[in-house]
Design an enzyme around this catalytic site. Structure first.
Site, short mmCIF file in Angstrom:
data_model
loop_
_atom_site.label_atom_id
_atom_site.label_comp_id
_atom_site.label_asym_id
_atom_site.label_seq_id
_atom_site.Cartn_x
_atom_site.Cartn_y
_atom_site.Cartn_z
N SER A 3 0.85 -1.19 0.00
CA SER A 3 0.00 0.00 0.00
C SER A 3 0.88 1.24 0.00
O SER A 3 1.99 1.22 0.54
CB SER A 3 -0.90 0.02 1.25
OG SER A 3 -1.60 1.25 1.36
N TYR B 98 -1.90 -0.77 10.38
CA TYR B 98 -1.95 -1.01 8.94
C TYR B 98 -0.66 -0.55 8.27
O TYR B 98 -0.07 -1.27 7.45
CB TYR B 98 -3.15 -0.29 8.34
CG TYR B 98 -3.41 -0.62 6.90
CD1 TYR B 98 -4.15 -1.75 6.54
CD2 TYR B 98 -2.93 0.20 5.87
CE1 TYR B 98 -4.39 -2.06 5.21
CE2 TYR B 98 -3.18 -0.10 4.54
CZ TYR B 98 -3.90 -1.23 4.22
OH TYR B 98 -4.14 -1.53 2.90
#
Length: 258
Positions: free
Chosen positions: A147, A160
């Site tokens: 990501s 995350y």
């Protein structure tokens, strides 16, 4: 209703395992690979939806349930793939606890932190561990879905961000450990509208959402799937240990308020 468009390309004889494939980016990748003639094994925790999408994708799709953070389930799932198809050519690690936001650091629950890292980081390691012998036999490839949040953050996204940053490091470590037989790369999506088509039609994104991207629009699952498919192909035979950012140019854009 599950809407997919997967024109058949027959079979190219190659087998790919795609995790977290019941919806979103994982489903988009699976559908793209099926359209290129891959035999695709979809995995997900959602048995009901996973089975349905595999049926929609057709004869070149097969579903097995798997919690990627559970080594026993990973080992059993890989054994099922080999028992069914006799080979494995590609691994796409997409399964993740996908919500980047958690509560404030002071209130962050250690169990939540551990779950995010178990799925997002330990899962790809376990899959690489158990798939490596079979990928090596066919000069296979691994693609990890990281990501852009591995490099930039909003508040309250520690678990995350840490998991995706770790996944980038795991990617280049695996590339060195498993090469030259197995290539390993990562794709880091930015804003991808991975909602089901019916939801996208009912709740379209705003012009401002699209216009802020240097590419002029928010990304689609097909944008990510096309990159993953290329990295798995023999055309990418000299590419390993790398991160490919698919974000419409957002991480290169100055965002200072005037």
């Amino acid at each position: 209703m599950i809407e997919l468009s997967t024109p058949s390309a027959g079979s190219n004889g190659r087998v790919a395992l795609v995790t977290g494939a019941a919806r979103g980016i994982g489903l988009g990748i699976a559908a793209w690979l099926v359209s290129e003639g891959w035999q695709v094994v979809l995995t997900d925790l959602d048995r009901d939806r996973g089975s349905k999408v595999a049926k929609v994708l057709g004869d070149n799709a097969w579903f097995i349930a798997m919690d990627v953070s559970n080594e026993g389930q990973v080992a059993l799932g890989v054994a099922e793939v080999l028992g069914q198809f006799g080979r494995l050519d590609a691994l796409v690690c997409n399964a993740a606890v996908a919500d980047p936001h958690n509560i404030t650091l002071e209130s962050l629950d250690l169990a939540y932190w551990n779950r995010v890292l178990a799925v997002n980081l330990s899962g790809p390691m376990l899959l690489a561990k158990h798939c490596a012998p079979y990928l090596r036999a066919h000069s296979g490839a691994i693609v990890n879905l990281a990501s852009t949040r591995a490099a930039q953050s909003e508040p309250d996204s520690e678990a995350y961000a840490a998991s995706k940053g770790g996944l980038l490091a795991l990617t280049h470590a695996l590339a060195i450990s498993l090469g030259p037989e197995i290539r390993v790369n990562a794709v880091s999506p930015g804003w991808i509208d991975a909602r089901d088509p019916a939801v996208r039609r009912a709740e379209p994104l705003s012009e401002a959402d699209h216009a802020q991207h240097p590419a002029g629009r928010v990304g689609t699952v097909e944008d990510v799937a096309a990159m993953v498919a290329w990295l798995l192909s023999r055309n990418a035979g000299f590419v390993t240990g790398q991160e490919f950012v698919v974000d419409g140019g957002m991480t290169k854009k100055m965002v200072y308020e005037q």
